[in-house]
Scaffold this motif. Structure first.
Motif, PDB file in Angstrom:
ATOM      1  N   ASP A  21       0.821  -1.534  -0.382  1.00 17.69           N
ATOM      2  CA  ASP A  21       0.331   0.331  -0.155  1.00 17.69           C
ATOM      3  C   ASP A  21       0.289   1.336   0.108  1.00 17.69           C
ATOM      4  OD1 ASP A  21      -2.360  -1.071   0.007  1.00 17.69           O
ATOM      5  OD2 ASP A  21      -2.853  -0.936   2.490  1.00 17.69           O
ATOM      6  N   TYR A  74       1.303   6.021   0.115  1.00 17.49           N
ATOM      7  CA  TYR A  74       0.396   6.960   0.200  1.00 17.49           C
ATOM      8  C   TYR A  74       0.982   7.911  -0.487  1.00 17.49           C
ATOM      9  CZ  TYR A  74       3.601   7.940   3.897  1.00 17.49           C
ATOM     10  OH  TYR A  74       3.899   8.652   5.395  1.00 17.49           O
ATOM     11  N   GLU A 123      -2.211  14.127  -1.804  1.00 21.28           N
ATOM     12  CA  GLU A 123      -3.013  13.365  -1.613  1.00 21.28           C
ATOM     13  C   GLU A 123      -3.643  12.833   0.037  1.00 21.28           C
ATOM     14  OE1 GLU A 123      -5.226  10.602  -4.656  1.00 21.28           O
ATOM     15  OE2 GLU A 123      -3.331  10.554  -5.671  1.00 21.28           O
ATOM     16  N   GLU A 124      -3.715  13.898   0.638  1.00 25.45           N
ATOM     17  CA  GLU A 124      -4.125  13.015   2.597  1.00 25.45           C
ATOM     18  C   GLU A 124      -5.545  12.062   2.826  1.00 25.45           C
ATOM     19  OE1 GLU A 124      -6.333  15.801   5.630  1.00 25.45           O
ATOM     20  OE2 GLU A 124      -4.246  17.206   4.192  1.00 25.45           O
ATOM     21  N   ASN A 125      -5.023  11.532   3.225  1.00 22.90           N
ATOM     22  CA  ASN A 125      -6.415   9.776   3.723  1.00 22.90           C
ATOM     23  C   ASN A 125      -6.563   9.087   2.227  1.00 22.90           C
ATOM     24  OD1 ASN A 125      -6.136  10.954   6.694  1.00 22.90           O
ATOM     25  ND2 ASN A 125      -8.063  12.744   5.507  1.00 22.90           N
ATOM     26  N   VAL A 126      -5.556   9.233   1.290  1.00 24.38           N
ATOM     27  CA  VAL A 126      -5.703   8.107   0.583  1.00 24.38           C
ATOM     28  C   VAL A 126      -4.370   7.758   0.338  1.00 24.38           C
ATOM     29  CG1 VAL A 126      -6.164   8.146  -2.256  1.00 24.38           C
ATOM     30  CG2 VAL A 126      -7.109   9.948  -1.021  1.00 24.38           C
ATOM     31  N   TYR A 145      -3.334   3.316  -1.933  1.00 21.82           N
ATOM     32  CA  TYR A 145      -3.388   3.280  -2.983  1.00 21.82           C
ATOM     33  C   TYR A 145      -2.941   1.946  -2.575  1.00 21.82           C
ATOM     34  CZ  TYR A 145      -3.323   6.991  -6.353  1.00 21.82           C
ATOM     35  OH  TYR A 145      -3.847   7.611  -7.479  1.00 21.82           O
ATOM     36  N   SER A 146      -4.119   0.881  -2.997  1.00 19.66           N
ATOM     37  CA  SER A 146      -3.691  -0.309  -2.465  1.00 19.66           C
ATOM     38  C   SER A 146      -3.150  -1.400  -3.051  1.00 19.66           C
ATOM     39  CB  SER A 146      -5.029  -1.103  -1.938  1.00 19.66           C
ATOM     40  OG  SER A 146      -6.033   0.178  -0.839  1.00 19.66           O
ATOM     41  N   LYS A 167      -5.519   6.221 -13.111  1.00 22.02           N
ATOM     42  CA  LYS A 167      -7.075   6.447 -12.415  1.00 22.02           C
ATOM     43  C   LYS A 167      -7.710   5.964 -13.527  1.00 22.02           C
ATOM     44  CE  LYS A 167      -5.196   9.633  -8.748  1.00 22.02           C
ATOM     45  NZ  LYS A 167      -5.610  11.331  -8.099  1.00 22.02           N
ATOM     46  N   GLN A 179     -12.798   6.072 -10.474  1.00 19.77           N
ATOM     47  CA  GLN A 179     -12.950   6.508  -9.016  1.00 19.77           C
ATOM     48  C   GLN A 179     -11.743   5.134  -8.331  1.00 19.77           C
ATOM     49  OE1 GLN A 179     -13.814   8.402  -6.973  1.00 19.77           O
ATOM     50  NE2 GLN A 179     -15.185   9.255  -8.963  1.00 19.77           N
ATOM     51  N   LYS A 180     -11.041   4.285  -9.553  1.00 19.32           N
ATOM     52  CA  LYS A 180     -10.392   2.556  -8.774  1.00 19.32           C
ATOM     53  C   LYS A 180      -8.537   3.781  -8.722  1.00 19.32           C
ATOM     54  CE  LYS A 180      -9.093  -1.511  -9.607  1.00 19.32           C
ATOM     55  NZ  LYS A 180      -8.901  -2.655  -9.703  1.00 19.32           N
ATOM     56  N   LYS A 181      -8.586   3.616  -8.260  1.00 19.83           N
ATOM     57  CA  LYS A 181      -6.711   4.501  -7.504  1.00 19.83           C
ATOM     58  C   LYS A 181      -6.212   2.696  -7.710  1.00 19.83           C
ATOM     59  CE  LYS A 181      -7.901   8.085  -5.379  1.00 19.83           C
ATOM     60  NZ  LYS A 181      -7.933   9.030  -6.361  1.00 19.83           N
TER      61      LYS A 181
END
Length: 117
Positions: free
Chosen positions: A20, A22, A26-29, A31-32, A56, A59-61
């Motif tokens: 994962d 970050y 991009e706060e609190n996002v 990519y898993s 992107k 909505q999928k990252k």
């Protein structure tokens, strides 16, 4: 849209070969489960900076991790002509091209089927 970005590892799934990531902009996002390139198994540490091809779709990252890079936080341990590979905190392989010499450091080195002149 694809872009190459700098992110930080937040967690690692060693069995799946993914992590994962970050991005500080991009706060609190997060990519898993982004996969690493598969040419070698060499996992970075949590919080390491890595280059990511971020994708992107709606909505999928998603994307994949290219790996760590040299920067102020991650400087080369060996410089000059040759090769250096850190395997753990105490183990490494180093080839010095100037001396034509290989150095192997580890708690134990096992050689199998070695033929030497």
């Amino acid at each position: 849209m694809d872009s190459i970005r700098v992110g930080r590892i937040s967690s690692i799934d060693y069995k799946k070969g993914c992590a994962d990531v970050y991005f500080e902009d991009e706060e609190n996002v997060i990519y898993s489960e982004l996969p690493f390139l598969a040419f070698e198994y060499n996992m970075p540490k949590v919080n390491d900076l890595v280059l990511v091809v971020a994708q992107k779709y709606a909505q999928k990252k998603t994307g994949f991790i290219l790996g760590p890079y040299y920067n102020d936080e991650n400087k080369p341990e060996f410089t000059g002509k040759g090769f250096f590979k850190r395997l753990s905190d105490t183990a490494y392989i180093k080839y010095d091209a100037q001396k034509d010499e290989i150095e192997i450091a580890a708690g134990k080195v096992v050689l199998k089927n070695l033929n030497a002149d």
